[in-house]
Write a protein that holds these residues in place. Structure first.
Motif, PDB file in Angstrom:
ATOM      1  N   TYR A  36      36.150  48.981  41.714  1.00 40.36           N
ATOM      2  CA  TYR A  36      35.777  48.085  40.623  1.00 40.36           C
ATOM      3  C   TYR A  36      34.374  48.360  40.081  1.00 40.36           C
ATOM      4  O   TYR A  36      34.009  47.850  39.014  1.00 40.36           O
ATOM      5  CB  TYR A  36      35.841  46.627  41.079  1.00 40.36           C
ATOM      6  CG  TYR A  36      37.238  46.104  41.341  1.00 40.36           C
ATOM      7  CD1 TYR A  36      38.376  46.849  41.051  1.00 40.36           C
ATOM      8  CD2 TYR A  36      37.417  44.825  41.877  1.00 40.36           C
ATOM      9  CE1 TYR A  36      39.645  46.357  41.292  1.00 40.36           C
ATOM     10  CE2 TYR A  36      38.691  44.317  42.115  1.00 40.36           C
ATOM     11  CZ  TYR A  36      39.796  45.093  41.829  1.00 40.36           C
ATOM     12  OH  TYR A  36      41.062  44.595  42.069  1.00 40.36           O
ATOM     13  N   GLY A  37      33.587  49.132  40.815  1.00 38.18           N
ATOM     14  CA  GLY A  37      32.237  49.456  40.359  1.00 38.18           C
ATOM     15  C   GLY A  37      31.276  48.287  40.391  1.00 38.18           C
ATOM     16  O   GLY A  37      30.305  48.245  39.633  1.00 38.18           O
ATOM     17  N   LYS A  38      31.515  47.322  41.288  1.00 42.37           N
ATOM     18  CA  LYS A  38      30.652  46.148  41.367  1.00 42.37           C
ATOM     19  C   LYS A  38      29.433  46.416  42.262  1.00 42.37           C
ATOM     20  O   LYS A  38      29.527  47.109  43.267  1.00 42.37           O
ATOM     21  CB  LYS A  38      31.434  44.947  41.909  1.00 42.37           C
ATOM     22  CG  LYS A  38      32.430  44.376  40.906  1.00 42.37           C
ATOM     23  CD  LYS A  38      33.047  43.104  41.429  1.00 42.37           C
ATOM     24  CE  LYS A  38      33.882  42.410  40.379  1.00 42.37           C
ATOM     25  NZ  LYS A  38      33.069  41.904  39.251  1.00 42.37           N
ATOM     26  N   ASN A  69      45.582  39.804  40.810  1.00 36.71           N
ATOM     27  CA  ASN A  69      46.156  38.545  40.328  1.00 36.71           C
ATOM     28  C   ASN A  69      45.092  37.583  39.806  1.00 36.71           C
ATOM     29  O   ASN A  69      45.384  36.720  38.971  1.00 36.71           O
ATOM     30  CB  ASN A  69      46.956  37.872  41.450  1.00 36.71           C
ATOM     31  CG  ASN A  69      48.297  38.522  41.687  1.00 36.71           C
ATOM     32  OD1 ASN A  69      48.838  39.191  40.812  1.00 36.71           O
ATOM     33  ND2 ASN A  69      48.845  38.349  42.877  1.00 36.71           N
ATOM     34  N   PHE A  70      43.872  37.718  40.315  1.00 35.89           N
ATOM     35  CA  PHE A  70      42.800  36.810  39.921  1.00 35.89           C
ATOM     36  C   PHE A  70      41.695  37.525  39.135  1.00 35.89           C
ATOM     37  O   PHE A  70      40.603  36.991  38.990  1.00 35.89           O
ATOM     38  CB  PHE A  70      42.220  36.108  41.150  1.00 35.89           C
ATOM     39  CG  PHE A  70      43.080  34.971  41.621  1.00 35.89           C
ATOM     40  CD1 PHE A  70      42.833  33.662  41.237  1.00 35.89           C
ATOM     41  CD2 PHE A  70      44.187  35.222  42.416  1.00 35.89           C
ATOM     42  CE1 PHE A  70      43.650  32.630  41.649  1.00 35.89           C
ATOM     43  CE2 PHE A  70      45.015  34.193  42.840  1.00 35.89           C
ATOM     44  CZ  PHE A  70      44.745  32.887  42.449  1.00 35.89           C
ATOM     45  N   ASN A  71      42.011  38.726  38.655  1.00 35.02           N
ATOM     46  CA  ASN A  71      41.085  39.475  37.806  1.00 35.02           C
ATOM     47  C   ASN A  71      39.686  39.567  38.414  1.00 35.02           C
ATOM     48  O   ASN A  71      38.670  39.376  37.727  1.00 35.02           O
ATOM     49  CB  ASN A  71      41.007  38.840  36.406  1.00 35.02           C
ATOM     50  CG  ASN A  71      40.387  39.766  35.374  1.00 35.02           C
ATOM     51  OD1 ASN A  71      40.426  40.994  35.530  1.00 35.02           O
ATOM     52  ND2 ASN A  71      39.803  39.199  34.344  1.00 35.02           N
ATOM     53  N   ILE A  72      39.630  39.844  39.712  1.00 35.16           N
ATOM     54  CA  ILE A  72      38.349  39.947  40.398  1.00 35.16           C
ATOM     55  C   ILE A  72      37.491  41.065  39.803  1.00 35.16           C
ATOM     56  O   ILE A  72      36.258  40.983  39.794  1.00 35.16           O
ATOM     57  CB  ILE A  72      38.573  40.171  41.907  1.00 35.16           C
ATOM     58  CG1 ILE A  72      39.235  38.936  42.532  1.00 35.16           C
ATOM     59  CG2 ILE A  72      37.260  40.476  42.627  1.00 35.16           C
ATOM     60  CD1 ILE A  72      38.437  37.655  42.403  1.00 35.16           C
ATOM     61  N   LYS A  73      38.123  42.096  39.274  1.00 36.95           N
ATOM     62  CA  LYS A  73      37.372  43.219  38.682  1.00 36.95           C
ATOM     63  C   LYS A  73      36.432  42.735  37.589  1.00 36.95           C
ATOM     64  O   LYS A  73      35.308  43.241  37.451  1.00 36.95           O
ATOM     65  CB  LYS A  73      38.342  44.261  38.128  1.00 36.95           C
ATOM     66  CG  LYS A  73      37.658  45.488  37.555  1.00 36.95           C
ATOM     67  CD  LYS A  73      38.666  46.524  37.104  1.00 36.95           C
ATOM     68  CE  LYS A  73      37.979  47.779  36.581  1.00 36.95           C
ATOM     69  NZ  LYS A  73      38.944  48.825  36.173  1.00 36.95           N
ATOM     70  N   ASN A  74      36.869  41.769  36.807  1.00 35.90           N
ATOM     71  CA  ASN A  74      36.064  41.306  35.674  1.00 35.90           C
ATOM     72  C   ASN A  74      35.390  39.963  35.933  1.00 35.90           C
ATOM     73  O   ASN A  74      34.781  39.390  35.019  1.00 35.90           O
ATOM     74  CB  ASN A  74      36.940  41.219  34.422  1.00 35.90           C
ATOM     75  CG  ASN A  74      37.472  42.569  33.996  1.00 35.90           C
ATOM     76  OD1 ASN A  74      36.728  43.548  33.926  1.00 35.90           O
ATOM     77  ND2 ASN A  74      38.770  42.649  33.742  1.00 35.90           N
TER      78      ASN A  74
END
Length: 227
Positions: free
Chosen positions: A90-92, A61-66
């Motif tokens: 997410y690969g972070k 919902n908060f686009n944490i991936k990007n």
């Protein structure tokens, strides 16, 4: 052959792998279900089951991936479900700080969930209130997921603690606070918590998420949203 059978049958049956008594949680156990290990207390998932679904949806919902995030604080680390979403899905590449009071949970996490795979993880076996009270760091992402079975202990909804949580956020930080709703008391607690976070930290949004057998209310304060 046996492992293949167990994997396939786990989509029909749940296997108990190990159960431990805990001074903090009462009972914690590792189950094998749907081809993976999950960590459970007596009545609620601690990691990699319903809780994993909750944070997947909340982060989406908060686009944490990007979102640009350098470090994260996970209060109620469990066996690393939140860290797994951020790093493996997410690969972070983040600096992880995990706080988990239950030593039995940490022992099971090390034994079955390979938490050493989380690079740059600093894991503290401490009470989250005490940790937050003494923490001087600022974090781009704070996840508040402290439970004793179904409930968040009362001290974690006090004004003092909520204010301290807000102080841990970086200038553009974001806070996720998870609460399981299972009776009128917790519903009232959620309503009060929403007011406190808006008042003490800043504009807070509220999401209702159903995951497996729980109703979760997730409160999100995003410092990039000023109004």
């Amino acid at each position: 052959m046996a492992n293949a059978f167990k994997f396939l049958s786990s989509f029909l049956f749940t296997y108990t792998i190990e159960e431990r008594k805990s001074e903090v949680s009462g009972k914690v156990e590792v189950l094998y279900s749907n081809g993976k290990y999950v960590l459970e207390s007596s009545h609620v998932n601690y990691s990699f089951g319903g809780l994993h679904i909750v944070f997947r949806r909340a982060f989406s919902n908060f686009n944490i991936k990007n979102r640009e995030i350098k470090n994260v604080l996970i209060l109620g680390f469990g066996s690393g479900s939140v860290a797994s979403i951020l790093q493996n899905e997410y690969g972070k590449h983040l600096e992880f700080t995990g706080v988990e009071k239950d030593a039995q949970v940490i022992a099971l996490a090390k034994k079955y969930f390979s938490i050493d795979k989380y690079k740059n993880l600093s894991l503290h076996c401490r009470d989250a209130f005490e940790f937050v009270q003494n923490c001087k760091e600022k974090y781009d992402l704070v996840v508040m997921d402290v439970f004793v079975d179904l409930d968040v202990p009362e001290k974690f909804s006090e004004e003092k603690y909520i204010s301290l949580l807000g102080n841990l956020l970086s200038e553009n930080g974001i806070l996720f606070y998870n609460l399981v709703i299972h009776n009128e008391k917790t519903r009232d607690k959620g309503a009060q918590l929403f007011k406190q976070m808006n008042s003490l930290i800043g504009k807070t949004e509220w999401f209702r998420i159903f995951a497996q057998r729980t109703e979760n209310w997730v409160f999100v304060t995003d410092k990039t949203k000023k109004t």
